[in-house]
Scaffold this motif. Structure first.
Motif, mmCIF file in Angstrom:
data_model
loop_
_atom_site.group_PDB
_atom_site.id
_atom_site.type_symbol
_atom_site.label_atom_id
_atom_site.label_comp_id
_atom_site.label_asym_id
_atom_site.label_seq_id
_atom_site.Cartn_x
_atom_site.Cartn_y
_atom_site.Cartn_z
ATOM 1 N N SER A 182 0.841 -1.188 0.000
ATOM 2 C CA SER A 182 0.000 0.000 0.000
ATOM 3 C C SER A 182 0.882 1.247 0.000
ATOM 4 N N GLU A 183 0.260 2.390 -0.295
ATOM 5 C CA GLU A 183 0.984 3.658 -0.253
ATOM 6 C C GLU A 183 1.547 3.903 1.141
ATOM 7 N N GLN A 184 0.783 3.533 2.166
ATOM 8 C CA GLN A 184 1.229 3.733 3.538
ATOM 9 C C GLN A 184 2.444 2.859 3.854
ATOM 10 N N THR A 185 2.428 1.621 3.359
ATOM 11 C CA THR A 185 3.553 0.708 3.582
ATOM 12 C C THR A 185 4.809 1.220 2.889
ATOM 13 N N LEU A 186 4.646 1.669 1.655
ATOM 14 C CA LEU A 186 5.793 2.190 0.909
ATOM 15 C C LEU A 186 6.386 3.411 1.593
ATOM 16 N N LEU A 187 5.521 4.288 2.093
ATOM 17 C CA LEU A 187 6.001 5.482 2.792
ATOM 18 C C LEU A 187 6.745 5.091 4.068
ATOM 19 N N LYS B 281 3.341 6.909 -6.559
ATOM 20 C CA LYS B 281 1.884 6.832 -6.385
ATOM 21 C C LYS B 281 1.184 6.681 -7.741
ATOM 22 N N PHE B 282 1.697 7.396 -8.747
ATOM 23 C CA PHE B 282 1.181 7.291 -10.113
ATOM 24 C C PHE B 282 1.256 5.834 -10.587
ATOM 25 N N SER B 283 2.355 5.170 -10.284
ATOM 26 C CA SER B 283 2.546 3.769 -10.676
ATOM 27 C C SER B 283 1.549 2.862 -9.957
ATOM 28 N N LYS B 284 1.366 3.091 -8.663
ATOM 29 C CA LYS B 284 0.425 2.276 -7.896
ATOM 30 C C LYS B 284 -0.987 2.413 -8.447
ATOM 31 N N GLU B 285 -1.368 3.623 -8.832
ATOM 32 C CA GLU B 285 -2.708 3.861 -9.377
ATOM 33 C C GLU B 285 -2.948 3.071 -10.658
#
Length: 417
Positions: free
Chosen positions: A166-171, A350-354
């Motif tokens: 997730s974005e939170q995990t990556l951060l 984030k663009f990639s995750k989307e």
């Protein structure tokens, strides 16, 4: 099995089902076929008429009468299938002979080792069997190079795994300083915008600054325009900017808030002048107030000399279904304090995750993990994003016309004297 020239649709369908480099794409083929007429797509089909191997090749003139061919991180096939590997390369040689090929360069998109960013090996993948198979077909491995090679694709890539995170995990997995810098860019109001191809000069101005800083010369602006034209829907030019007027207003609001806080503390001290807690608090708030005042003066001066909106950093990205590639970038060192490069990377992650892309490829590093490496600073920047380093198998060259290839090598050595 049978070897053949593939249609665009056959090639595209196969590539979309099999992990591959961005250069192995229908877009690349269509552009070069239309404007340069120097591209081929060939492959293998099985008895069920299904494509089971493919590659895009480009040609270039060599020795006036012959051609040099390159497979662009290909071919795309199951390299564990020895029968398929042998069949593909035998038939590729037959095909190239008909094309007046002098020699062919092959650099399969195959990882042989994986490292932590500081050089500690994580995984080692068996690859000697493939080298032996290719050597049996007349290909000579060009060795395990370290550093940037002018005539080869970089052999070491820095890659961040996005899969199932997730974005939170990556951060959370970023190192402390990188995470803090990204937070600061949010506080300062740094924005990331998309540039049109007509605005490539804004990117290129920053790219030239990177060339000057690192002492290299790469390509002109036309190259970057062409890359966008080739990959169009799968490329994006991004720029990190800051609106200094907005930032100035934010600092003034912050200063007002700190002033109000000091007034409140002063009132408390009047009531209790010996309070160590209130004195310490006043000291801390006063330091923040003074720091903010200095920032306000600095930003005002910047606005008067450099304008309201400033370009901080920019980068060209190309992506496919499997990877986001951070291809080329530049930044203005005068504005390093605004940390545009950090904002740029995080927004593109984030663009990639989307878009459901599982790999964020920071692209090349030298493979020299010493603190004296020419790209040590770049490596540390990428390390901050928790990227690992992948080492690829490298180049193989096969002479198709052996005698003329030997003559060509002699001529090249003479030119280099």
């Amino acid at each position: 099995m049978y070897f053949l020239t593939l249609t665009e649709e056959e090639f595209d369908g196969f590539i979309k089902r099999n992990f591959s480099h961005y250069t192995q794409s229908k877009n690349h083929y269509a552009y070069r076929n239309k404007f340069k007429k120097d591209v081929h797509i060939v492959g293998v089909k099985n008895e069920q008429n299904e494509v089971i191997a493919a590659t895009l090749l480009t040609e270039a003139r060599s020795m006036k009468f012959f051609k040099y061919f390159y497979t662009h991180r290909g071919p795309v096939l199951d390299f564990n299938n020895e029968e398929l590997v042998s069949f593909f390369f035998k038939n590729l040689t037959k095909y190239l002979k008909k094309q007046r090929c002098l020699y062919v360069l092959v650099d399969p998109y195959i990882v042989i080792n994986k490292y932590e960013a500081d050089g500690n090996k994580i995984n080692e993948y068996e690859h000697q069997k493939l080298i032996e198979m290719l050597e049996e077909q007349g290909y000579k491995h060009q060795g395990y190079s370290v550093g940037y090679q002018p005539m080869s694709q970089i052999r070491w890539l820095s890659v961040l795994d996005l899969k199932d995170k997730s974005e939170q995990t990556l951060l959370k997995e970023l190192n402390y300083q990188t995470r803090r810098n990204i937070k600061k860019t949010d506080e300062m109001g740094v924005q990331v915008n998309t540039l049109k191809i007509e605005e490539t000069d804004r990117f290129f101005n920053l790219f030239k600054m990177a060339e000057e800083k690192h002492g290299f010369s790469f390509r002109g602006i036309d190259y970057f325009k062409e890359m966008q034209a080739i990959y169009h829907d799968n490329s994006v030019l991004k720029v990190a900017t800051i609106n200094l007027t907005n930032y100035l207003n934010q600092l003034k609001n912050q200063q007002t808030s700190l002033s109000d806080e000091m007034s409140c503390i002063e009132k408390n001290l009047q009531e209790n002048p010996n309070s160590k807690k209130q004195k310490t608090l006043m000291q801390n708030v006063k330091q923040r107030y003074d720091s903010t005042a200095k920032r306000i003066d600095k930003v005002k001066n910047l606005i008067s000399t450099d304008g309201e909106v400033i370009d901080l950093a920019a980068a060209l990205y190309i992506y496919n279904d499997y990877e986001m590639y951070y291809l080329s970038s530049g930044s203005n060192p005068k504005y390093n304090e605004f940390m545009g490069a950090y904002k740029l990377q995080w927004e593109m992650i984030k663009f990639s995750k989307e878009r459901g892309i599982d790999r964020y490829n920071f692209y090349g590093v030298t493979g020299d993990f010493n603190d004296t490496a020419e790209d040590y600073g770049v490596q540390q920047f990428k390390k901050g994003f928790n990227a690992e380093v992948e080492e690829y198998i490298g180049d193989f060259i096969k002479p198709i016309k052996k005698n003329w290839f030997a003559v060509n090598n002699i001529l090249q050595k003479i030119k280099e004297r």
